[in-house]
Write a protein that holds these residues in place. Structure first.
Motif, PDB file in Angstrom:
ATOM      1  N   ILE A 701       9.396  15.776 -14.998  1.00 33.60           N
ATOM      2  CA  ILE A 701      10.499  15.156 -15.740  1.00 33.60           C
ATOM      3  C   ILE A 701      10.613  13.675 -15.388  1.00 33.60           C
ATOM      4  O   ILE A 701      10.728  12.813 -16.275  1.00 33.60           O
ATOM      5  CB  ILE A 701      11.819  15.892 -15.441  1.00 33.60           C
ATOM      6  N   ARG A 702      10.582  13.362 -14.102  1.00 34.26           N
ATOM      7  CA  ARG A 702      10.691  11.959 -13.679  1.00 34.26           C
ATOM      8  C   ARG A 702       9.528  11.135 -14.239  1.00 34.26           C
ATOM      9  O   ARG A 702       9.716  10.013 -14.708  1.00 34.26           O
ATOM     10  CB  ARG A 702      10.727  11.870 -12.156  1.00 34.26           C
ATOM     11  N   LYS A 703       8.346  11.708 -14.193  1.00 29.27           N
ATOM     12  CA  LYS A 703       7.164  10.996 -14.678  1.00 29.27           C
ATOM     13  C   LYS A 703       7.260  10.731 -16.187  1.00 29.27           C
ATOM     14  O   LYS A 703       6.987   9.621 -16.662  1.00 29.27           O
ATOM     15  CB  LYS A 703       5.914  11.813 -14.367  1.00 29.27           C
ATOM     16  N   ARG A 704       7.676  11.740 -16.941  1.00 34.47           N
ATOM     17  CA  ARG A 704       7.773  11.576 -18.393  1.00 34.47           C
ATOM     18  C   ARG A 704       8.826  10.529 -18.769  1.00 34.47           C
ATOM     19  O   ARG A 704       8.635   9.731 -19.681  1.00 34.47           O
ATOM     20  CB  ARG A 704       8.137  12.918 -19.038  1.00 34.47           C
ATOM     21  N   ILE A 705       9.957  10.532 -18.078  1.00 34.98           N
ATOM     22  CA  ILE A 705      11.009   9.555 -18.373  1.00 34.98           C
ATOM     23  C   ILE A 705      10.539   8.155 -18.003  1.00 34.98           C
ATOM     24  O   ILE A 705      10.755   7.190 -18.746  1.00 34.98           O
ATOM     25  CB  ILE A 705      12.311   9.914 -17.625  1.00 34.98           C
ATOM     26  N   ARG A 706       9.875   8.034 -16.855  1.00 39.08           N
ATOM     27  CA  ARG A 706       9.384   6.727 -16.406  1.00 39.08           C
ATOM     28  C   ARG A 706       8.370   6.157 -17.399  1.00 39.08           C
ATOM     29  O   ARG A 706       8.410   4.980 -17.761  1.00 39.08           O
ATOM     30  CB  ARG A 706       8.756   6.853 -15.019  1.00 39.08           C
ATOM     31  N   GLU A 707       7.465   6.996 -17.863  1.00 34.78           N
ATOM     32  CA  GLU A 707       6.421   6.529 -18.780  1.00 34.78           C
ATOM     33  C   GLU A 707       6.940   6.354 -20.201  1.00 34.78           C
ATOM     34  O   GLU A 707       6.532   5.436 -20.919  1.00 34.78           O
ATOM     35  CB  GLU A 707       5.259   7.532 -18.776  1.00 34.78           C
ATOM     36  N   GLY A 708       7.836   7.220 -20.616  1.00 36.71           N
ATOM     37  CA  GLY A 708       8.324   7.154 -21.984  1.00 36.71           C
ATOM     38  C   GLY A 708       9.414   6.128 -22.196  1.00 36.71           C
ATOM     39  O   GLY A 708       9.576   5.603 -23.297  1.00 36.71           O
ATOM     40  N   LEU A 709      10.178   5.823 -21.135  1.00 37.71           N
ATOM     41  CA  LEU A 709      11.268   4.847 -21.249  1.00 37.71           C
ATOM     42  C   LEU A 709      11.020   3.703 -20.255  1.00 37.71           C
ATOM     43  O   LEU A 709      10.426   2.708 -20.609  1.00 37.71           O
ATOM     44  CB  LEU A 709      12.606   5.544 -20.994  1.00 37.71           C
ATOM     45  N   ARG A 712      13.851   2.386 -14.755  1.00 36.68           N
ATOM     46  CA  ARG A 712      15.306   2.311 -14.592  1.00 36.68           C
ATOM     47  C   ARG A 712      16.039   3.434 -15.316  1.00 36.68           C
ATOM     48  O   ARG A 712      17.236   3.640 -15.096  1.00 36.68           O
ATOM     49  CB  ARG A 712      15.811   0.956 -15.090  1.00 36.68           C
ATOM     50  N   HIS A 713      15.336   4.143 -16.195  1.00 27.84           N
ATOM     51  CA  HIS A 713      15.957   5.261 -16.887  1.00 27.84           C
ATOM     52  C   HIS A 713      15.906   6.546 -16.061  1.00 27.84           C
ATOM     53  O   HIS A 713      16.580   7.524 -16.402  1.00 27.84           O
ATOM     54  CB  HIS A 713      15.257   5.523 -18.219  1.00 27.84           C
ATOM     55  N   VAL A 714      15.107   6.573 -15.008  1.00 29.10           N
ATOM     56  CA  VAL A 714      14.923   7.795 -14.232  1.00 29.10           C
ATOM     57  C   VAL A 714      16.225   8.152 -13.518  1.00 29.10           C
ATOM     58  O   VAL A 714      16.786   7.323 -12.791  1.00 29.10           O
ATOM     59  CB  VAL A 714      13.782   7.644 -13.213  1.00 29.10           C
ATOM     60  N   PRO A 715      16.751   9.370 -13.693  1.00 23.48           N
ATOM     61  CA  PRO A 715      18.035   9.746 -13.073  1.00 23.48           C
ATOM     62  C   PRO A 715      17.976   9.730 -11.555  1.00 23.48           C
ATOM     63  O   PRO A 715      16.923   9.963 -10.934  1.00 23.48           O
ATOM     64  CB  PRO A 715      18.256  11.178 -13.594  1.00 23.48           C
ATOM     65  N   ALA A 716      19.128   9.474 -10.944  1.00 21.80           N
ATOM     66  CA  ALA A 716      19.217   9.504  -9.482  1.00 21.80           C
ATOM     67  C   ALA A 716      19.075  10.932  -8.979  1.00 21.80           C
ATOM     68  O   ALA A 716      18.495  11.172  -7.923  1.00 21.80           O
ATOM     69  CB  ALA A 716      20.551   8.914  -9.037  1.00 21.80           C
TER      70      ALA A 716
END
Length: 773
Positions: A701-709, A712-716
């Motif tokens: 999930i973190r990887k997909r959000i980081r690459e797709g957005l 800074r979009h990755v949740p804490a």
């Protein structure tokens, strides 16, 4: 900072056939404006700009072009164009009309007006002539028991023929209609109906869902008893009960414990009077109250928003007739649910076509009568459109249920011939007539419009894609458009529809709401579809995106506002004599700017003119000054295996004002028990997952959000949760969860479909730990 939609080249998913464009109402309307007003209007963008700069001329033209029936025609101007939107100006002064008269204008025709369908199949078909006769009889009954103009009639009803007939009968008398779906609990119904003080309530003995009949009389008994014992008194005279599933048991429902109760057949027999009487359509002003719609009630008692006869009708015929090009040969079917989360965990990834959903947790209901989409669905009767009213699960008796309906009713209408219509009222300028036959007109095949709430689409994409492709199992030859609402439609859903459903159709994501009982932006048959975008701002709706300083922006996320009045604004709120609640709801965001702020976070694409919805404004995430909408996160997660649903909110720092962090809650596919790797459990609740351990899924999930957005979009924090709380109208409850995890009080939990789910979010251990500001 946000994902840069502007720098990504727009992907065209569908382009309308030029022949169809030349034949559609939008082109006819554009030509009419160009010739009559001597304006340089060459395309939709030009027409849109003219419509918002010339409100009086535009709306007068729509009234005439769509041949709205009125006993007193509009005078000019139809509105003071200098009036500010927050003054809630008066529209079409002097006009006298009736909503039901417009919807029953084809009452001499023997074509089918309504197909009534449930999980067991076709319950009945009703012609335009029969619909008129049934409404006439019911209206005589209402009049006989004392219902007059300005009274309120309420429905505690499913999406069936009685809801439609009762609404039209009430509207024919100038009465006000409001409704709630049987999935509402007692408190939710009472919070609404106690504000209405209805003279007559219509309901049912039972409803069917997921193959089972569920009693409704116990809840109804409590509702009616409470309404009739209110301290403020009650004007209730009858509770009319349709024996909806009496044929299942062959027993007459027991009504003795329900005050003022009477079965519908008895009500009709006792009060209908002479059968030869014609229906008298009571003529009322344009701004006469027609519908009371209620807010979700998640932040307090539901707000009762009162919508007018003329504003509702005019907006709906514009949206369906001009934008979507619906007409007399068309069949219109809109499916939606009361739950944004359709739970299909019991369906395996190798689901076969024809499989039956037997999920114990599935909470899918057909189009609920308490949401504005029901009101929006029925108005196209005024255009001669045939409606399909469906009540039940979209996956019963098989996963093919909705697509089966598309083929079934498409085939029926392909063989029907158009019958002679009653003569419509003539307007100042001739109403629209197709000049060129094409697929969007009556020349070859009918237009089929199919609508769903976004969660139905997402469910099909996520759970059924591996074993189900509708275009491989169904003809869908008559299908011309799919509409989607409820929340932003993801990019992946666009891909799925055009790959697995049909490549040649309009996929129209739409946005508006109960507050305006119509749309700000939506589908337009003459425009291309771009991936992830709503096609256009609707004609006459002066929609802009504003930044925090109140300046209009393009290609940058901001607040969706409307800068000029429109006819379907609520005429007032219930119990709001001074208008304070009304003005606080829409005009407090930019108090000195006199604009309607709708509470949506969105982006306007300057190149395409399309609108990208990014979530609700009160759900905007702002960690370290990086603003983005929760919809951007949801879009990423919807195609990650193992993720059934998600909720993304901010948590405010307990001691440092203005500091927040992003928390992502993930509902996992419930196949196999796992534990949260941080504390051995997830707040004391075992969470199930489809095989990949939690740590690995979290990293994905973190990887997909980081690459797709962006990083800074990755949740804490990313935390597994057993369930996502939703309102009865199917919206994710972001605000209440944000309040809970930040230690703030939550109001009116009864407004939720699953209020117990909210308690899980209280005092989550890992969110109580100190964190740096």
């Amino acid at each position: 900072m946000t994902i840069d939609h502007a720098k990504s080249a727009p992907v065209v998913c569908w382009t309308p056939n030029p022949k169809c464009v030349s034949a559609c109402r939008m082109t006819e309307f554009l030509t009419r404006v160009k010739e009559y007003y001597q304006r340089s209007v060459e395309n939709y963008s030009d027409l849109y700009q003219w419509s918002v700069e010339n409100l009086a001329s535009f709306w007068h033209e729509v009234f005439n072009f769509m041949d709205v029936i009125s006993s007193v025609p509009p005078a000019t101007p139809v509105i003071n164009e200098n009036a500010l939107i927050d003054t809630i100006p008066k529209w079409f002064p002097g006009v006298r009309m009736n909503y039901a008269e417009n919807l029953l204008r084809f009452r001499n025709e023997t074509r089918v007006a309504v197909y009534v369908v449930d999980e067991q199949g076709l319950r009945e078909s009703v012609t335009f002539c029969e619909l008129y006769q049934r409404v006439t009889k019911l209206a005589r009954c209402l009049k006989a028991v004392g219902v007059t103009s300005g009274d309120t009639v309420a429905g505690y009803l499913p999406n069936g023929i009685v809801a439609l007939e009762a609404m039209l009968a009430a509207a024919s008398l100038g009465a006000i209609w409001s409704s709630a779906s049987p999935d509402f609990g007692v408190k939710g119904v009472l919070e609404r109906f106690s504000q209405l003080n209805p003279k007559v309530v219509f309901s049912v003995d039972a409803v069917r869902y997921n193959g089972k009949v569920h009693d409704n009389l116990a809840k109804l008994k409590t509702v009616i008893n409470e309404l009739t014992t209110t301290a403020n008194g009650s004007c209730l005279k009858y509770c009319v009960i349709e024996p909806y599933y009496v044929s299942t048991s062959q027993q007459r429902p027991v009504l003795e414990d329900i005050p003022y109760a009477i079965l519908l057949p008895d009500f009709l027999r006792e009060h209908s009077g002479p059968s030869e009487e014609e229906l008298e359509f009571v003529q009322v002003p344009f701004d006469h109250p027609l519908f009371v719609m209620f807010s979700s009630g998640t932040t307090g008692a539901p707000k009762g928003m009162v919508h007018s006869v003329g504003g509702t009708l005019l907006q709906h015929v514009k949206e369906h007739g001009i934008h979507l090009n619906l007409g007399r040969n068309d069949v219109y079917f809109y499916y939606t649910t009361v739950s944004i989360v359709i739970l299909l965990e019991s369906i395996s990834s190798d689901l076969k076509v024809g499989a039956i959903c037997r999920c114990r947790q599935c909470r899918v209901f057909a189009l609920q009568t308490g949401w504005m989409m029901w009101n929006w669905l029925v108005t196209p009767l005024a255009l001669g459109v045939t409606l399909v009213l469906y009540d039940g699960s979209p996956f019963i008796p098989t996963i093919n249920a909705l697509w089966d309906l598309v083929d079934k009713f498409g085939t029926i209408y392909y063989r029907n011939r158009e019958s002679r219509s009653s003569e419509p009222q003539q307007s100042a300028l001739p109403s629209w007539k197709p000049k060129v036959a094409g697929e969007w007109t009556s020349g070859s095949r009918i237009v089929r419009i199919f609508g769903w709430i976004r969660s139905v689409c997402e469910t099909i994409v996520k759970y059924v894609i591996s074993g189900f492709s509708p275009k491989e199992t169904h003809s869908l030859s008559s299908l011309r458009a799919i509409l989607s609402t409820g929340s932003p439609l993801s990019h992946h859903s666009f891909d799925y529809v055009y790959k697995h459903v049909k490549s040649d159709l309009l996929l129209g994501s739409i946005t508006g709401g109960t507050d305006i009982i119509s749309l700000f932006a939506g589908g337009t048959a003459s425009l291309p579809v771009h991936r992830g975008e709503i096609q256009s701002r609707n004609l006459g709706m002066a929609v802009e995106i504003w930044d925090d300083q109140g300046k209009p922006v393009w290609n940058t996320p901001g607040e969706l506002v409307c800068t000029k009045p429109f006819p379907s604004m609520p005429i007032y709120f219930l119990n709001d004599g001074d208008g304070v609640r009304y003005k606080s709801a829409y005009f407090s965001r930019f108090p000195d700017a006199h604009v309607w702020a709708h509470g949506d976070y969105a982006l306007l694409n300057k190149e395409t003119g399309g609108l990208v919805m990014l979530g609700r404004s009160d759900g905007v995430l702002n960690p370290a000054g990086v603003r983005f909408g929760s919809a951007e996160i949801y879009d990423i997660l919807e195609v990650i295996p193992g993720v059934a649903d998600s909720l993304c909110v901010s948590q405010y720092h307990p001691s440092v004002h203005g500091v927040e962090r992003v928390i992502l809650f993930v509902k996992l596919e419930e196949l196999e028990t796992i534990e949260n790797g941080n504390n051995g459990s997830s707040n004391g609740v075992q969470v199930e997952h489809s095989g990949e351990d939690w740590c690995s899924l979290e990293q994905t999930i973190r990887k997909r959000i980081r690459e797709g957005l962006s990083p800074r979009h990755v949740p804490a924090k990313i935390i597994p949760t057993p369930e996502i709380p939703v309102t009865v109208s199917g919206k994710k409850v972001e605000v209440a969860v944000k309040q809970l995890i930040s230690g703030l009080p939550v109001k009116n939990r009864e407004a939720l479909l699953n209020p117990v789910a909210l308690e899980w979010f209280r005092d989550i251990p890992e969110l109580q730990e100190p964190w740096d500001a």
